[in-house]
Design a protein around this motif. Structure first.
Motif, PDB file in Angstrom:
ATOM      1  N   ARG A 103      -0.608  -6.381 -15.379  1.00  0.00           N
ATOM      2  CA  ARG A 103      -1.401  -6.094 -14.196  1.00  0.00           C
ATOM      3  C   ARG A 103      -2.869  -6.306 -14.495  1.00  0.00           C
ATOM      4  O   ARG A 103      -3.301  -6.237 -15.656  1.00  0.00           O
ATOM      5  CB  ARG A 103      -1.157  -4.669 -13.705  1.00  0.00           C
ATOM      6  CG  ARG A 103      -1.637  -3.580 -14.651  1.00  0.00           C
ATOM      7  CD  ARG A 103      -1.203  -2.201 -14.144  1.00  0.00           C
ATOM      8  NE  ARG A 103      -1.680  -1.120 -15.008  1.00  0.00           N
ATOM      9  CZ  ARG A 103      -1.360   0.155 -14.850  1.00  0.00           C
ATOM     10  NH1 ARG A 103      -0.532   0.518 -13.861  1.00  0.00           N
ATOM     11  NH2 ARG A 103      -1.838   1.069 -15.674  1.00  0.00           N
TER      12      ARG A 103
ATOM     13  N   PRO B 192      -3.723   6.309  -8.228  1.00  0.00           N
ATOM     14  CA  PRO B 192      -4.727   5.331  -7.806  1.00  0.00           C
ATOM     15  C   PRO B 192      -5.098   4.351  -8.912  1.00  0.00           C
ATOM     16  O   PRO B 192      -5.382   3.178  -8.629  1.00  0.00           O
ATOM     17  CB  PRO B 192      -5.920   6.215  -7.405  1.00  0.00           C
ATOM     18  CG  PRO B 192      -5.288   7.486  -6.947  1.00  0.00           C
ATOM     19  CD  PRO B 192      -4.114   7.684  -7.864  1.00  0.00           C
ATOM     20  N   GLU B 193      -5.064   4.788 -10.150  1.00  0.00           N
ATOM     21  CA  GLU B 193      -5.411   3.885 -11.253  1.00  0.00           C
ATOM     22  C   GLU B 193      -4.340   2.837 -11.522  1.00  0.00           C
ATOM     23  O   GLU B 193      -4.544   1.941 -12.351  1.00  0.00           O
ATOM     24  CB  GLU B 193      -5.703   4.678 -12.537  1.00  0.00           C
ATOM     25  CG  GLU B 193      -4.646   5.686 -12.916  1.00  0.00           C
ATOM     26  CD  GLU B 193      -4.981   7.086 -12.445  1.00  0.00           C
ATOM     27  OE1 GLU B 193      -5.431   7.240 -11.285  1.00  0.00           O
ATOM     28  OE2 GLU B 193      -4.767   8.038 -13.235  1.00  0.00           O
ATOM     29  N   ASP B 194      -3.210   2.909 -10.843  1.00  0.00           N
ATOM     30  CA  ASP B 194      -2.198   1.860 -10.935  1.00  0.00           C
ATOM     31  C   ASP B 194      -2.508   0.691 -10.001  1.00  0.00           C
ATOM     32  O   ASP B 194      -1.817  -0.331 -10.033  1.00  0.00           O
ATOM     33  CB  ASP B 194      -0.810   2.412 -10.578  1.00  0.00           C
ATOM     34  CG  ASP B 194      -0.311   3.441 -11.575  1.00  0.00           C
ATOM     35  OD1 ASP B 194       0.271   4.447 -11.137  1.00  0.00           O
ATOM     36  OD2 ASP B 194      -0.511   3.239 -12.796  1.00  0.00           O
ATOM     37  N   THR B 195      -3.535   0.836  -9.178  1.00  0.00           N
ATOM     38  CA  THR B 195      -3.918  -0.230  -8.265  1.00  0.00           C
ATOM     39  C   THR B 195      -4.323  -1.477  -9.039  1.00  0.00           C
ATOM     40  O   THR B 195      -5.187  -1.423  -9.925  1.00  0.00           O
ATOM     41  CB  THR B 195      -5.086   0.225  -7.372  1.00  0.00           C
ATOM     42  OG1 THR B 195      -4.633   1.291  -6.532  1.00  0.00           O
ATOM     43  CG2 THR B 195      -5.595  -0.927  -6.509  1.00  0.00           C
TER      44      THR B 195
ATOM     45  N   GLN C  92      -0.011  -7.713  -4.941  1.00  0.00           N
ATOM     46  CA  GLN C  92      -0.990  -6.634  -4.932  1.00  0.00           C
ATOM     47  C   GLN C  92      -0.304  -5.287  -4.731  1.00  0.00           C
ATOM     48  O   GLN C  92       0.525  -5.118  -3.833  1.00  0.00           O
ATOM     49  CB  GLN C  92      -2.007  -6.854  -3.803  1.00  0.00           C
ATOM     50  CG  GLN C  92      -3.019  -5.738  -3.627  1.00  0.00           C
ATOM     51  CD  GLN C  92      -4.029  -5.676  -4.759  1.00  0.00           C
ATOM     52  OE1 GLN C  92      -4.564  -6.715  -5.168  1.00  0.00           O
ATOM     53  NE2 GLN C  92      -4.290  -4.486  -5.286  1.00  0.00           N
ATOM     54  N   VAL C  93      -0.670  -4.340  -5.559  1.00  0.00           N
ATOM     55  CA  VAL C  93      -0.243  -2.950  -5.400  1.00  0.00           C
ATOM     56  C   VAL C  93      -1.495  -2.103  -5.234  1.00  0.00           C
ATOM     57  O   VAL C  93      -2.393  -2.143  -6.090  1.00  0.00           O
ATOM     58  CB  VAL C  93       0.572  -2.466  -6.613  1.00  0.00           C
ATOM     59  CG1 VAL C  93       0.839  -0.964  -6.513  1.00  0.00           C
ATOM     60  CG2 VAL C  93       1.880  -3.233  -6.705  1.00  0.00           C
ATOM     61  N   THR C  94      -1.561  -1.369  -4.136  1.00  0.00           N
ATOM     62  CA  THR C  94      -2.696  -0.504  -3.867  1.00  0.00           C
ATOM     63  C   THR C  94      -2.195   0.916  -3.671  1.00  0.00           C
ATOM     64  O   THR C  94      -1.330   1.157  -2.822  1.00  0.00           O
ATOM     65  CB  THR C  94      -3.471  -0.959  -2.623  1.00  0.00           C
ATOM     66  OG1 THR C  94      -3.900  -2.320  -2.810  1.00  0.00           O
ATOM     67  CG2 THR C  94      -4.691  -0.078  -2.397  1.00  0.00           C
ATOM     68  N   VAL C  95      -2.733   1.833  -4.455  1.00  0.00           N
ATOM     69  CA  VAL C  95      -2.332   3.239  -4.380  1.00  0.00           C
ATOM     70  C   VAL C  95      -3.509   4.038  -3.856  1.00  0.00           C
ATOM     71  O   VAL C  95      -4.573   4.081  -4.488  1.00  0.00           O
ATOM     72  CB  VAL C  95      -1.881   3.769  -5.749  1.00  0.00           C
ATOM     73  CG1 VAL C  95      -1.378   5.206  -5.613  1.00  0.00           C
ATOM     74  CG2 VAL C  95      -0.796   2.876  -6.340  1.00  0.00           C
ATOM     75  N   SER C  96      -3.328   4.660  -2.709  1.00  0.00           N
ATOM     76  CA  SER C  96      -4.404   5.439  -2.105  1.00  0.00           C
ATOM     77  C   SER C  96      -4.308   6.900  -2.533  1.00  0.00           C
ATOM     78  O   SER C  96      -3.216   7.429  -2.749  1.00  0.00           O
ATOM     79  CB  SER C  96      -4.343   5.335  -0.587  1.00  0.00           C
ATOM     80  OG  SER C  96      -3.124   5.892  -0.110  1.00  0.00           O
TER      81      SER C  96
ATOM     82  N   LEU D 204       0.852  -1.191   0.000  1.00  0.00           N
ATOM     83  CA  LEU D 204       0.000   0.000   0.000  1.00  0.00           C
ATOM     84  C   LEU D 204       0.885   1.236   0.000  1.00  0.00           C
ATOM     85  O   LEU D 204       1.804   1.357   0.817  1.00  0.00           O
ATOM     86  CB  LEU D 204      -0.899  -0.012   1.232  1.00  0.00           C
ATOM     87  CG  LEU D 204      -1.757   1.228   1.476  1.00  0.00           C
ATOM     88  CD1 LEU D 204      -2.761   1.410   0.349  1.00  0.00           C
ATOM     89  CD2 LEU D 204      -2.456   1.115   2.832  1.00  0.00           C
TER      90      LEU D 204
ATOM     91  N   ALA E  70      -6.610  -5.193 -12.720  1.00  0.00           N
ATOM     92  CA  ALA E  70      -7.429  -4.532 -11.714  1.00  0.00           C
ATOM     93  C   ALA E  70      -8.771  -5.255 -11.616  1.00  0.00           C
ATOM     94  O   ALA E  70      -9.178  -5.937 -12.572  1.00  0.00           O
ATOM     95  CB  ALA E  70      -7.637  -3.070 -12.098  1.00  0.00           C
TER      96      ALA E  70
END
Length: 126
Positions: A38, A88-91, A121-125, A11, A40
């Motif tokens: 990737r 965020p769209e890289d999540t 998992q990659v989560t971008v806030s 994260l 999503a």
């Protein structure tokens, strides 16, 4: 057979950076071309980056160009995806993939790769 294990996901806040690693075993890394994809939630798996066997050729998706960089260390059997200015769209779940290829081959289609890791998992806030 080639076994691939991704690591380095997590994260991160928008604008931050992460470096993903993919450890390859079962075959000499210099004999295989590598890629990152990737996926999503609710979307198809999409191409992110690819690199040729020696690292001399690489391509990046337009959506990540200038922000992400693929590289490899054949001596360590590792492939990297350095990600910066994350959005965020890289999540997504990020997958490492391998293809037993000719020396200068790079591939942007998931169908061209026969070996896949389990994903990280990659989560971008925001």
């Amino acid at each position: 057979q080639v076994q691939l294990v991704e690591s380095g996901g997590g994260l991160v806040q928008a604008g931050g950076s992460l470096r993903l690693s993919c450890a390859a075993s079962g075959r000499t890394l210099s004999s295989i071309a590598m890629g990152w994809f990737r996926q999503a939630p609710g979307k198809e798996r999409e191409f992110v980056a690819t690199i040729s066997r020696s690292g001399g050729f690489a391509r990046h998706a337009d959506s990540v160009k200038g922000r992400f960089t693929i590289s490899r260390d054949n001596a360590k059997s590792l492939v990297y995806l350095q990600m910066s200015s994350l959005k965020p769209e890289d999540t997504a779940v990020y997958y490492c993939a391998a293809h037993a290829a000719a020396m200068f081959w790079v591939g942007t289609s998931a169908h061209e790769y026969e070996y896949w890791g389990q994903g990280t998992q990659v989560t971008v806030s925001s």
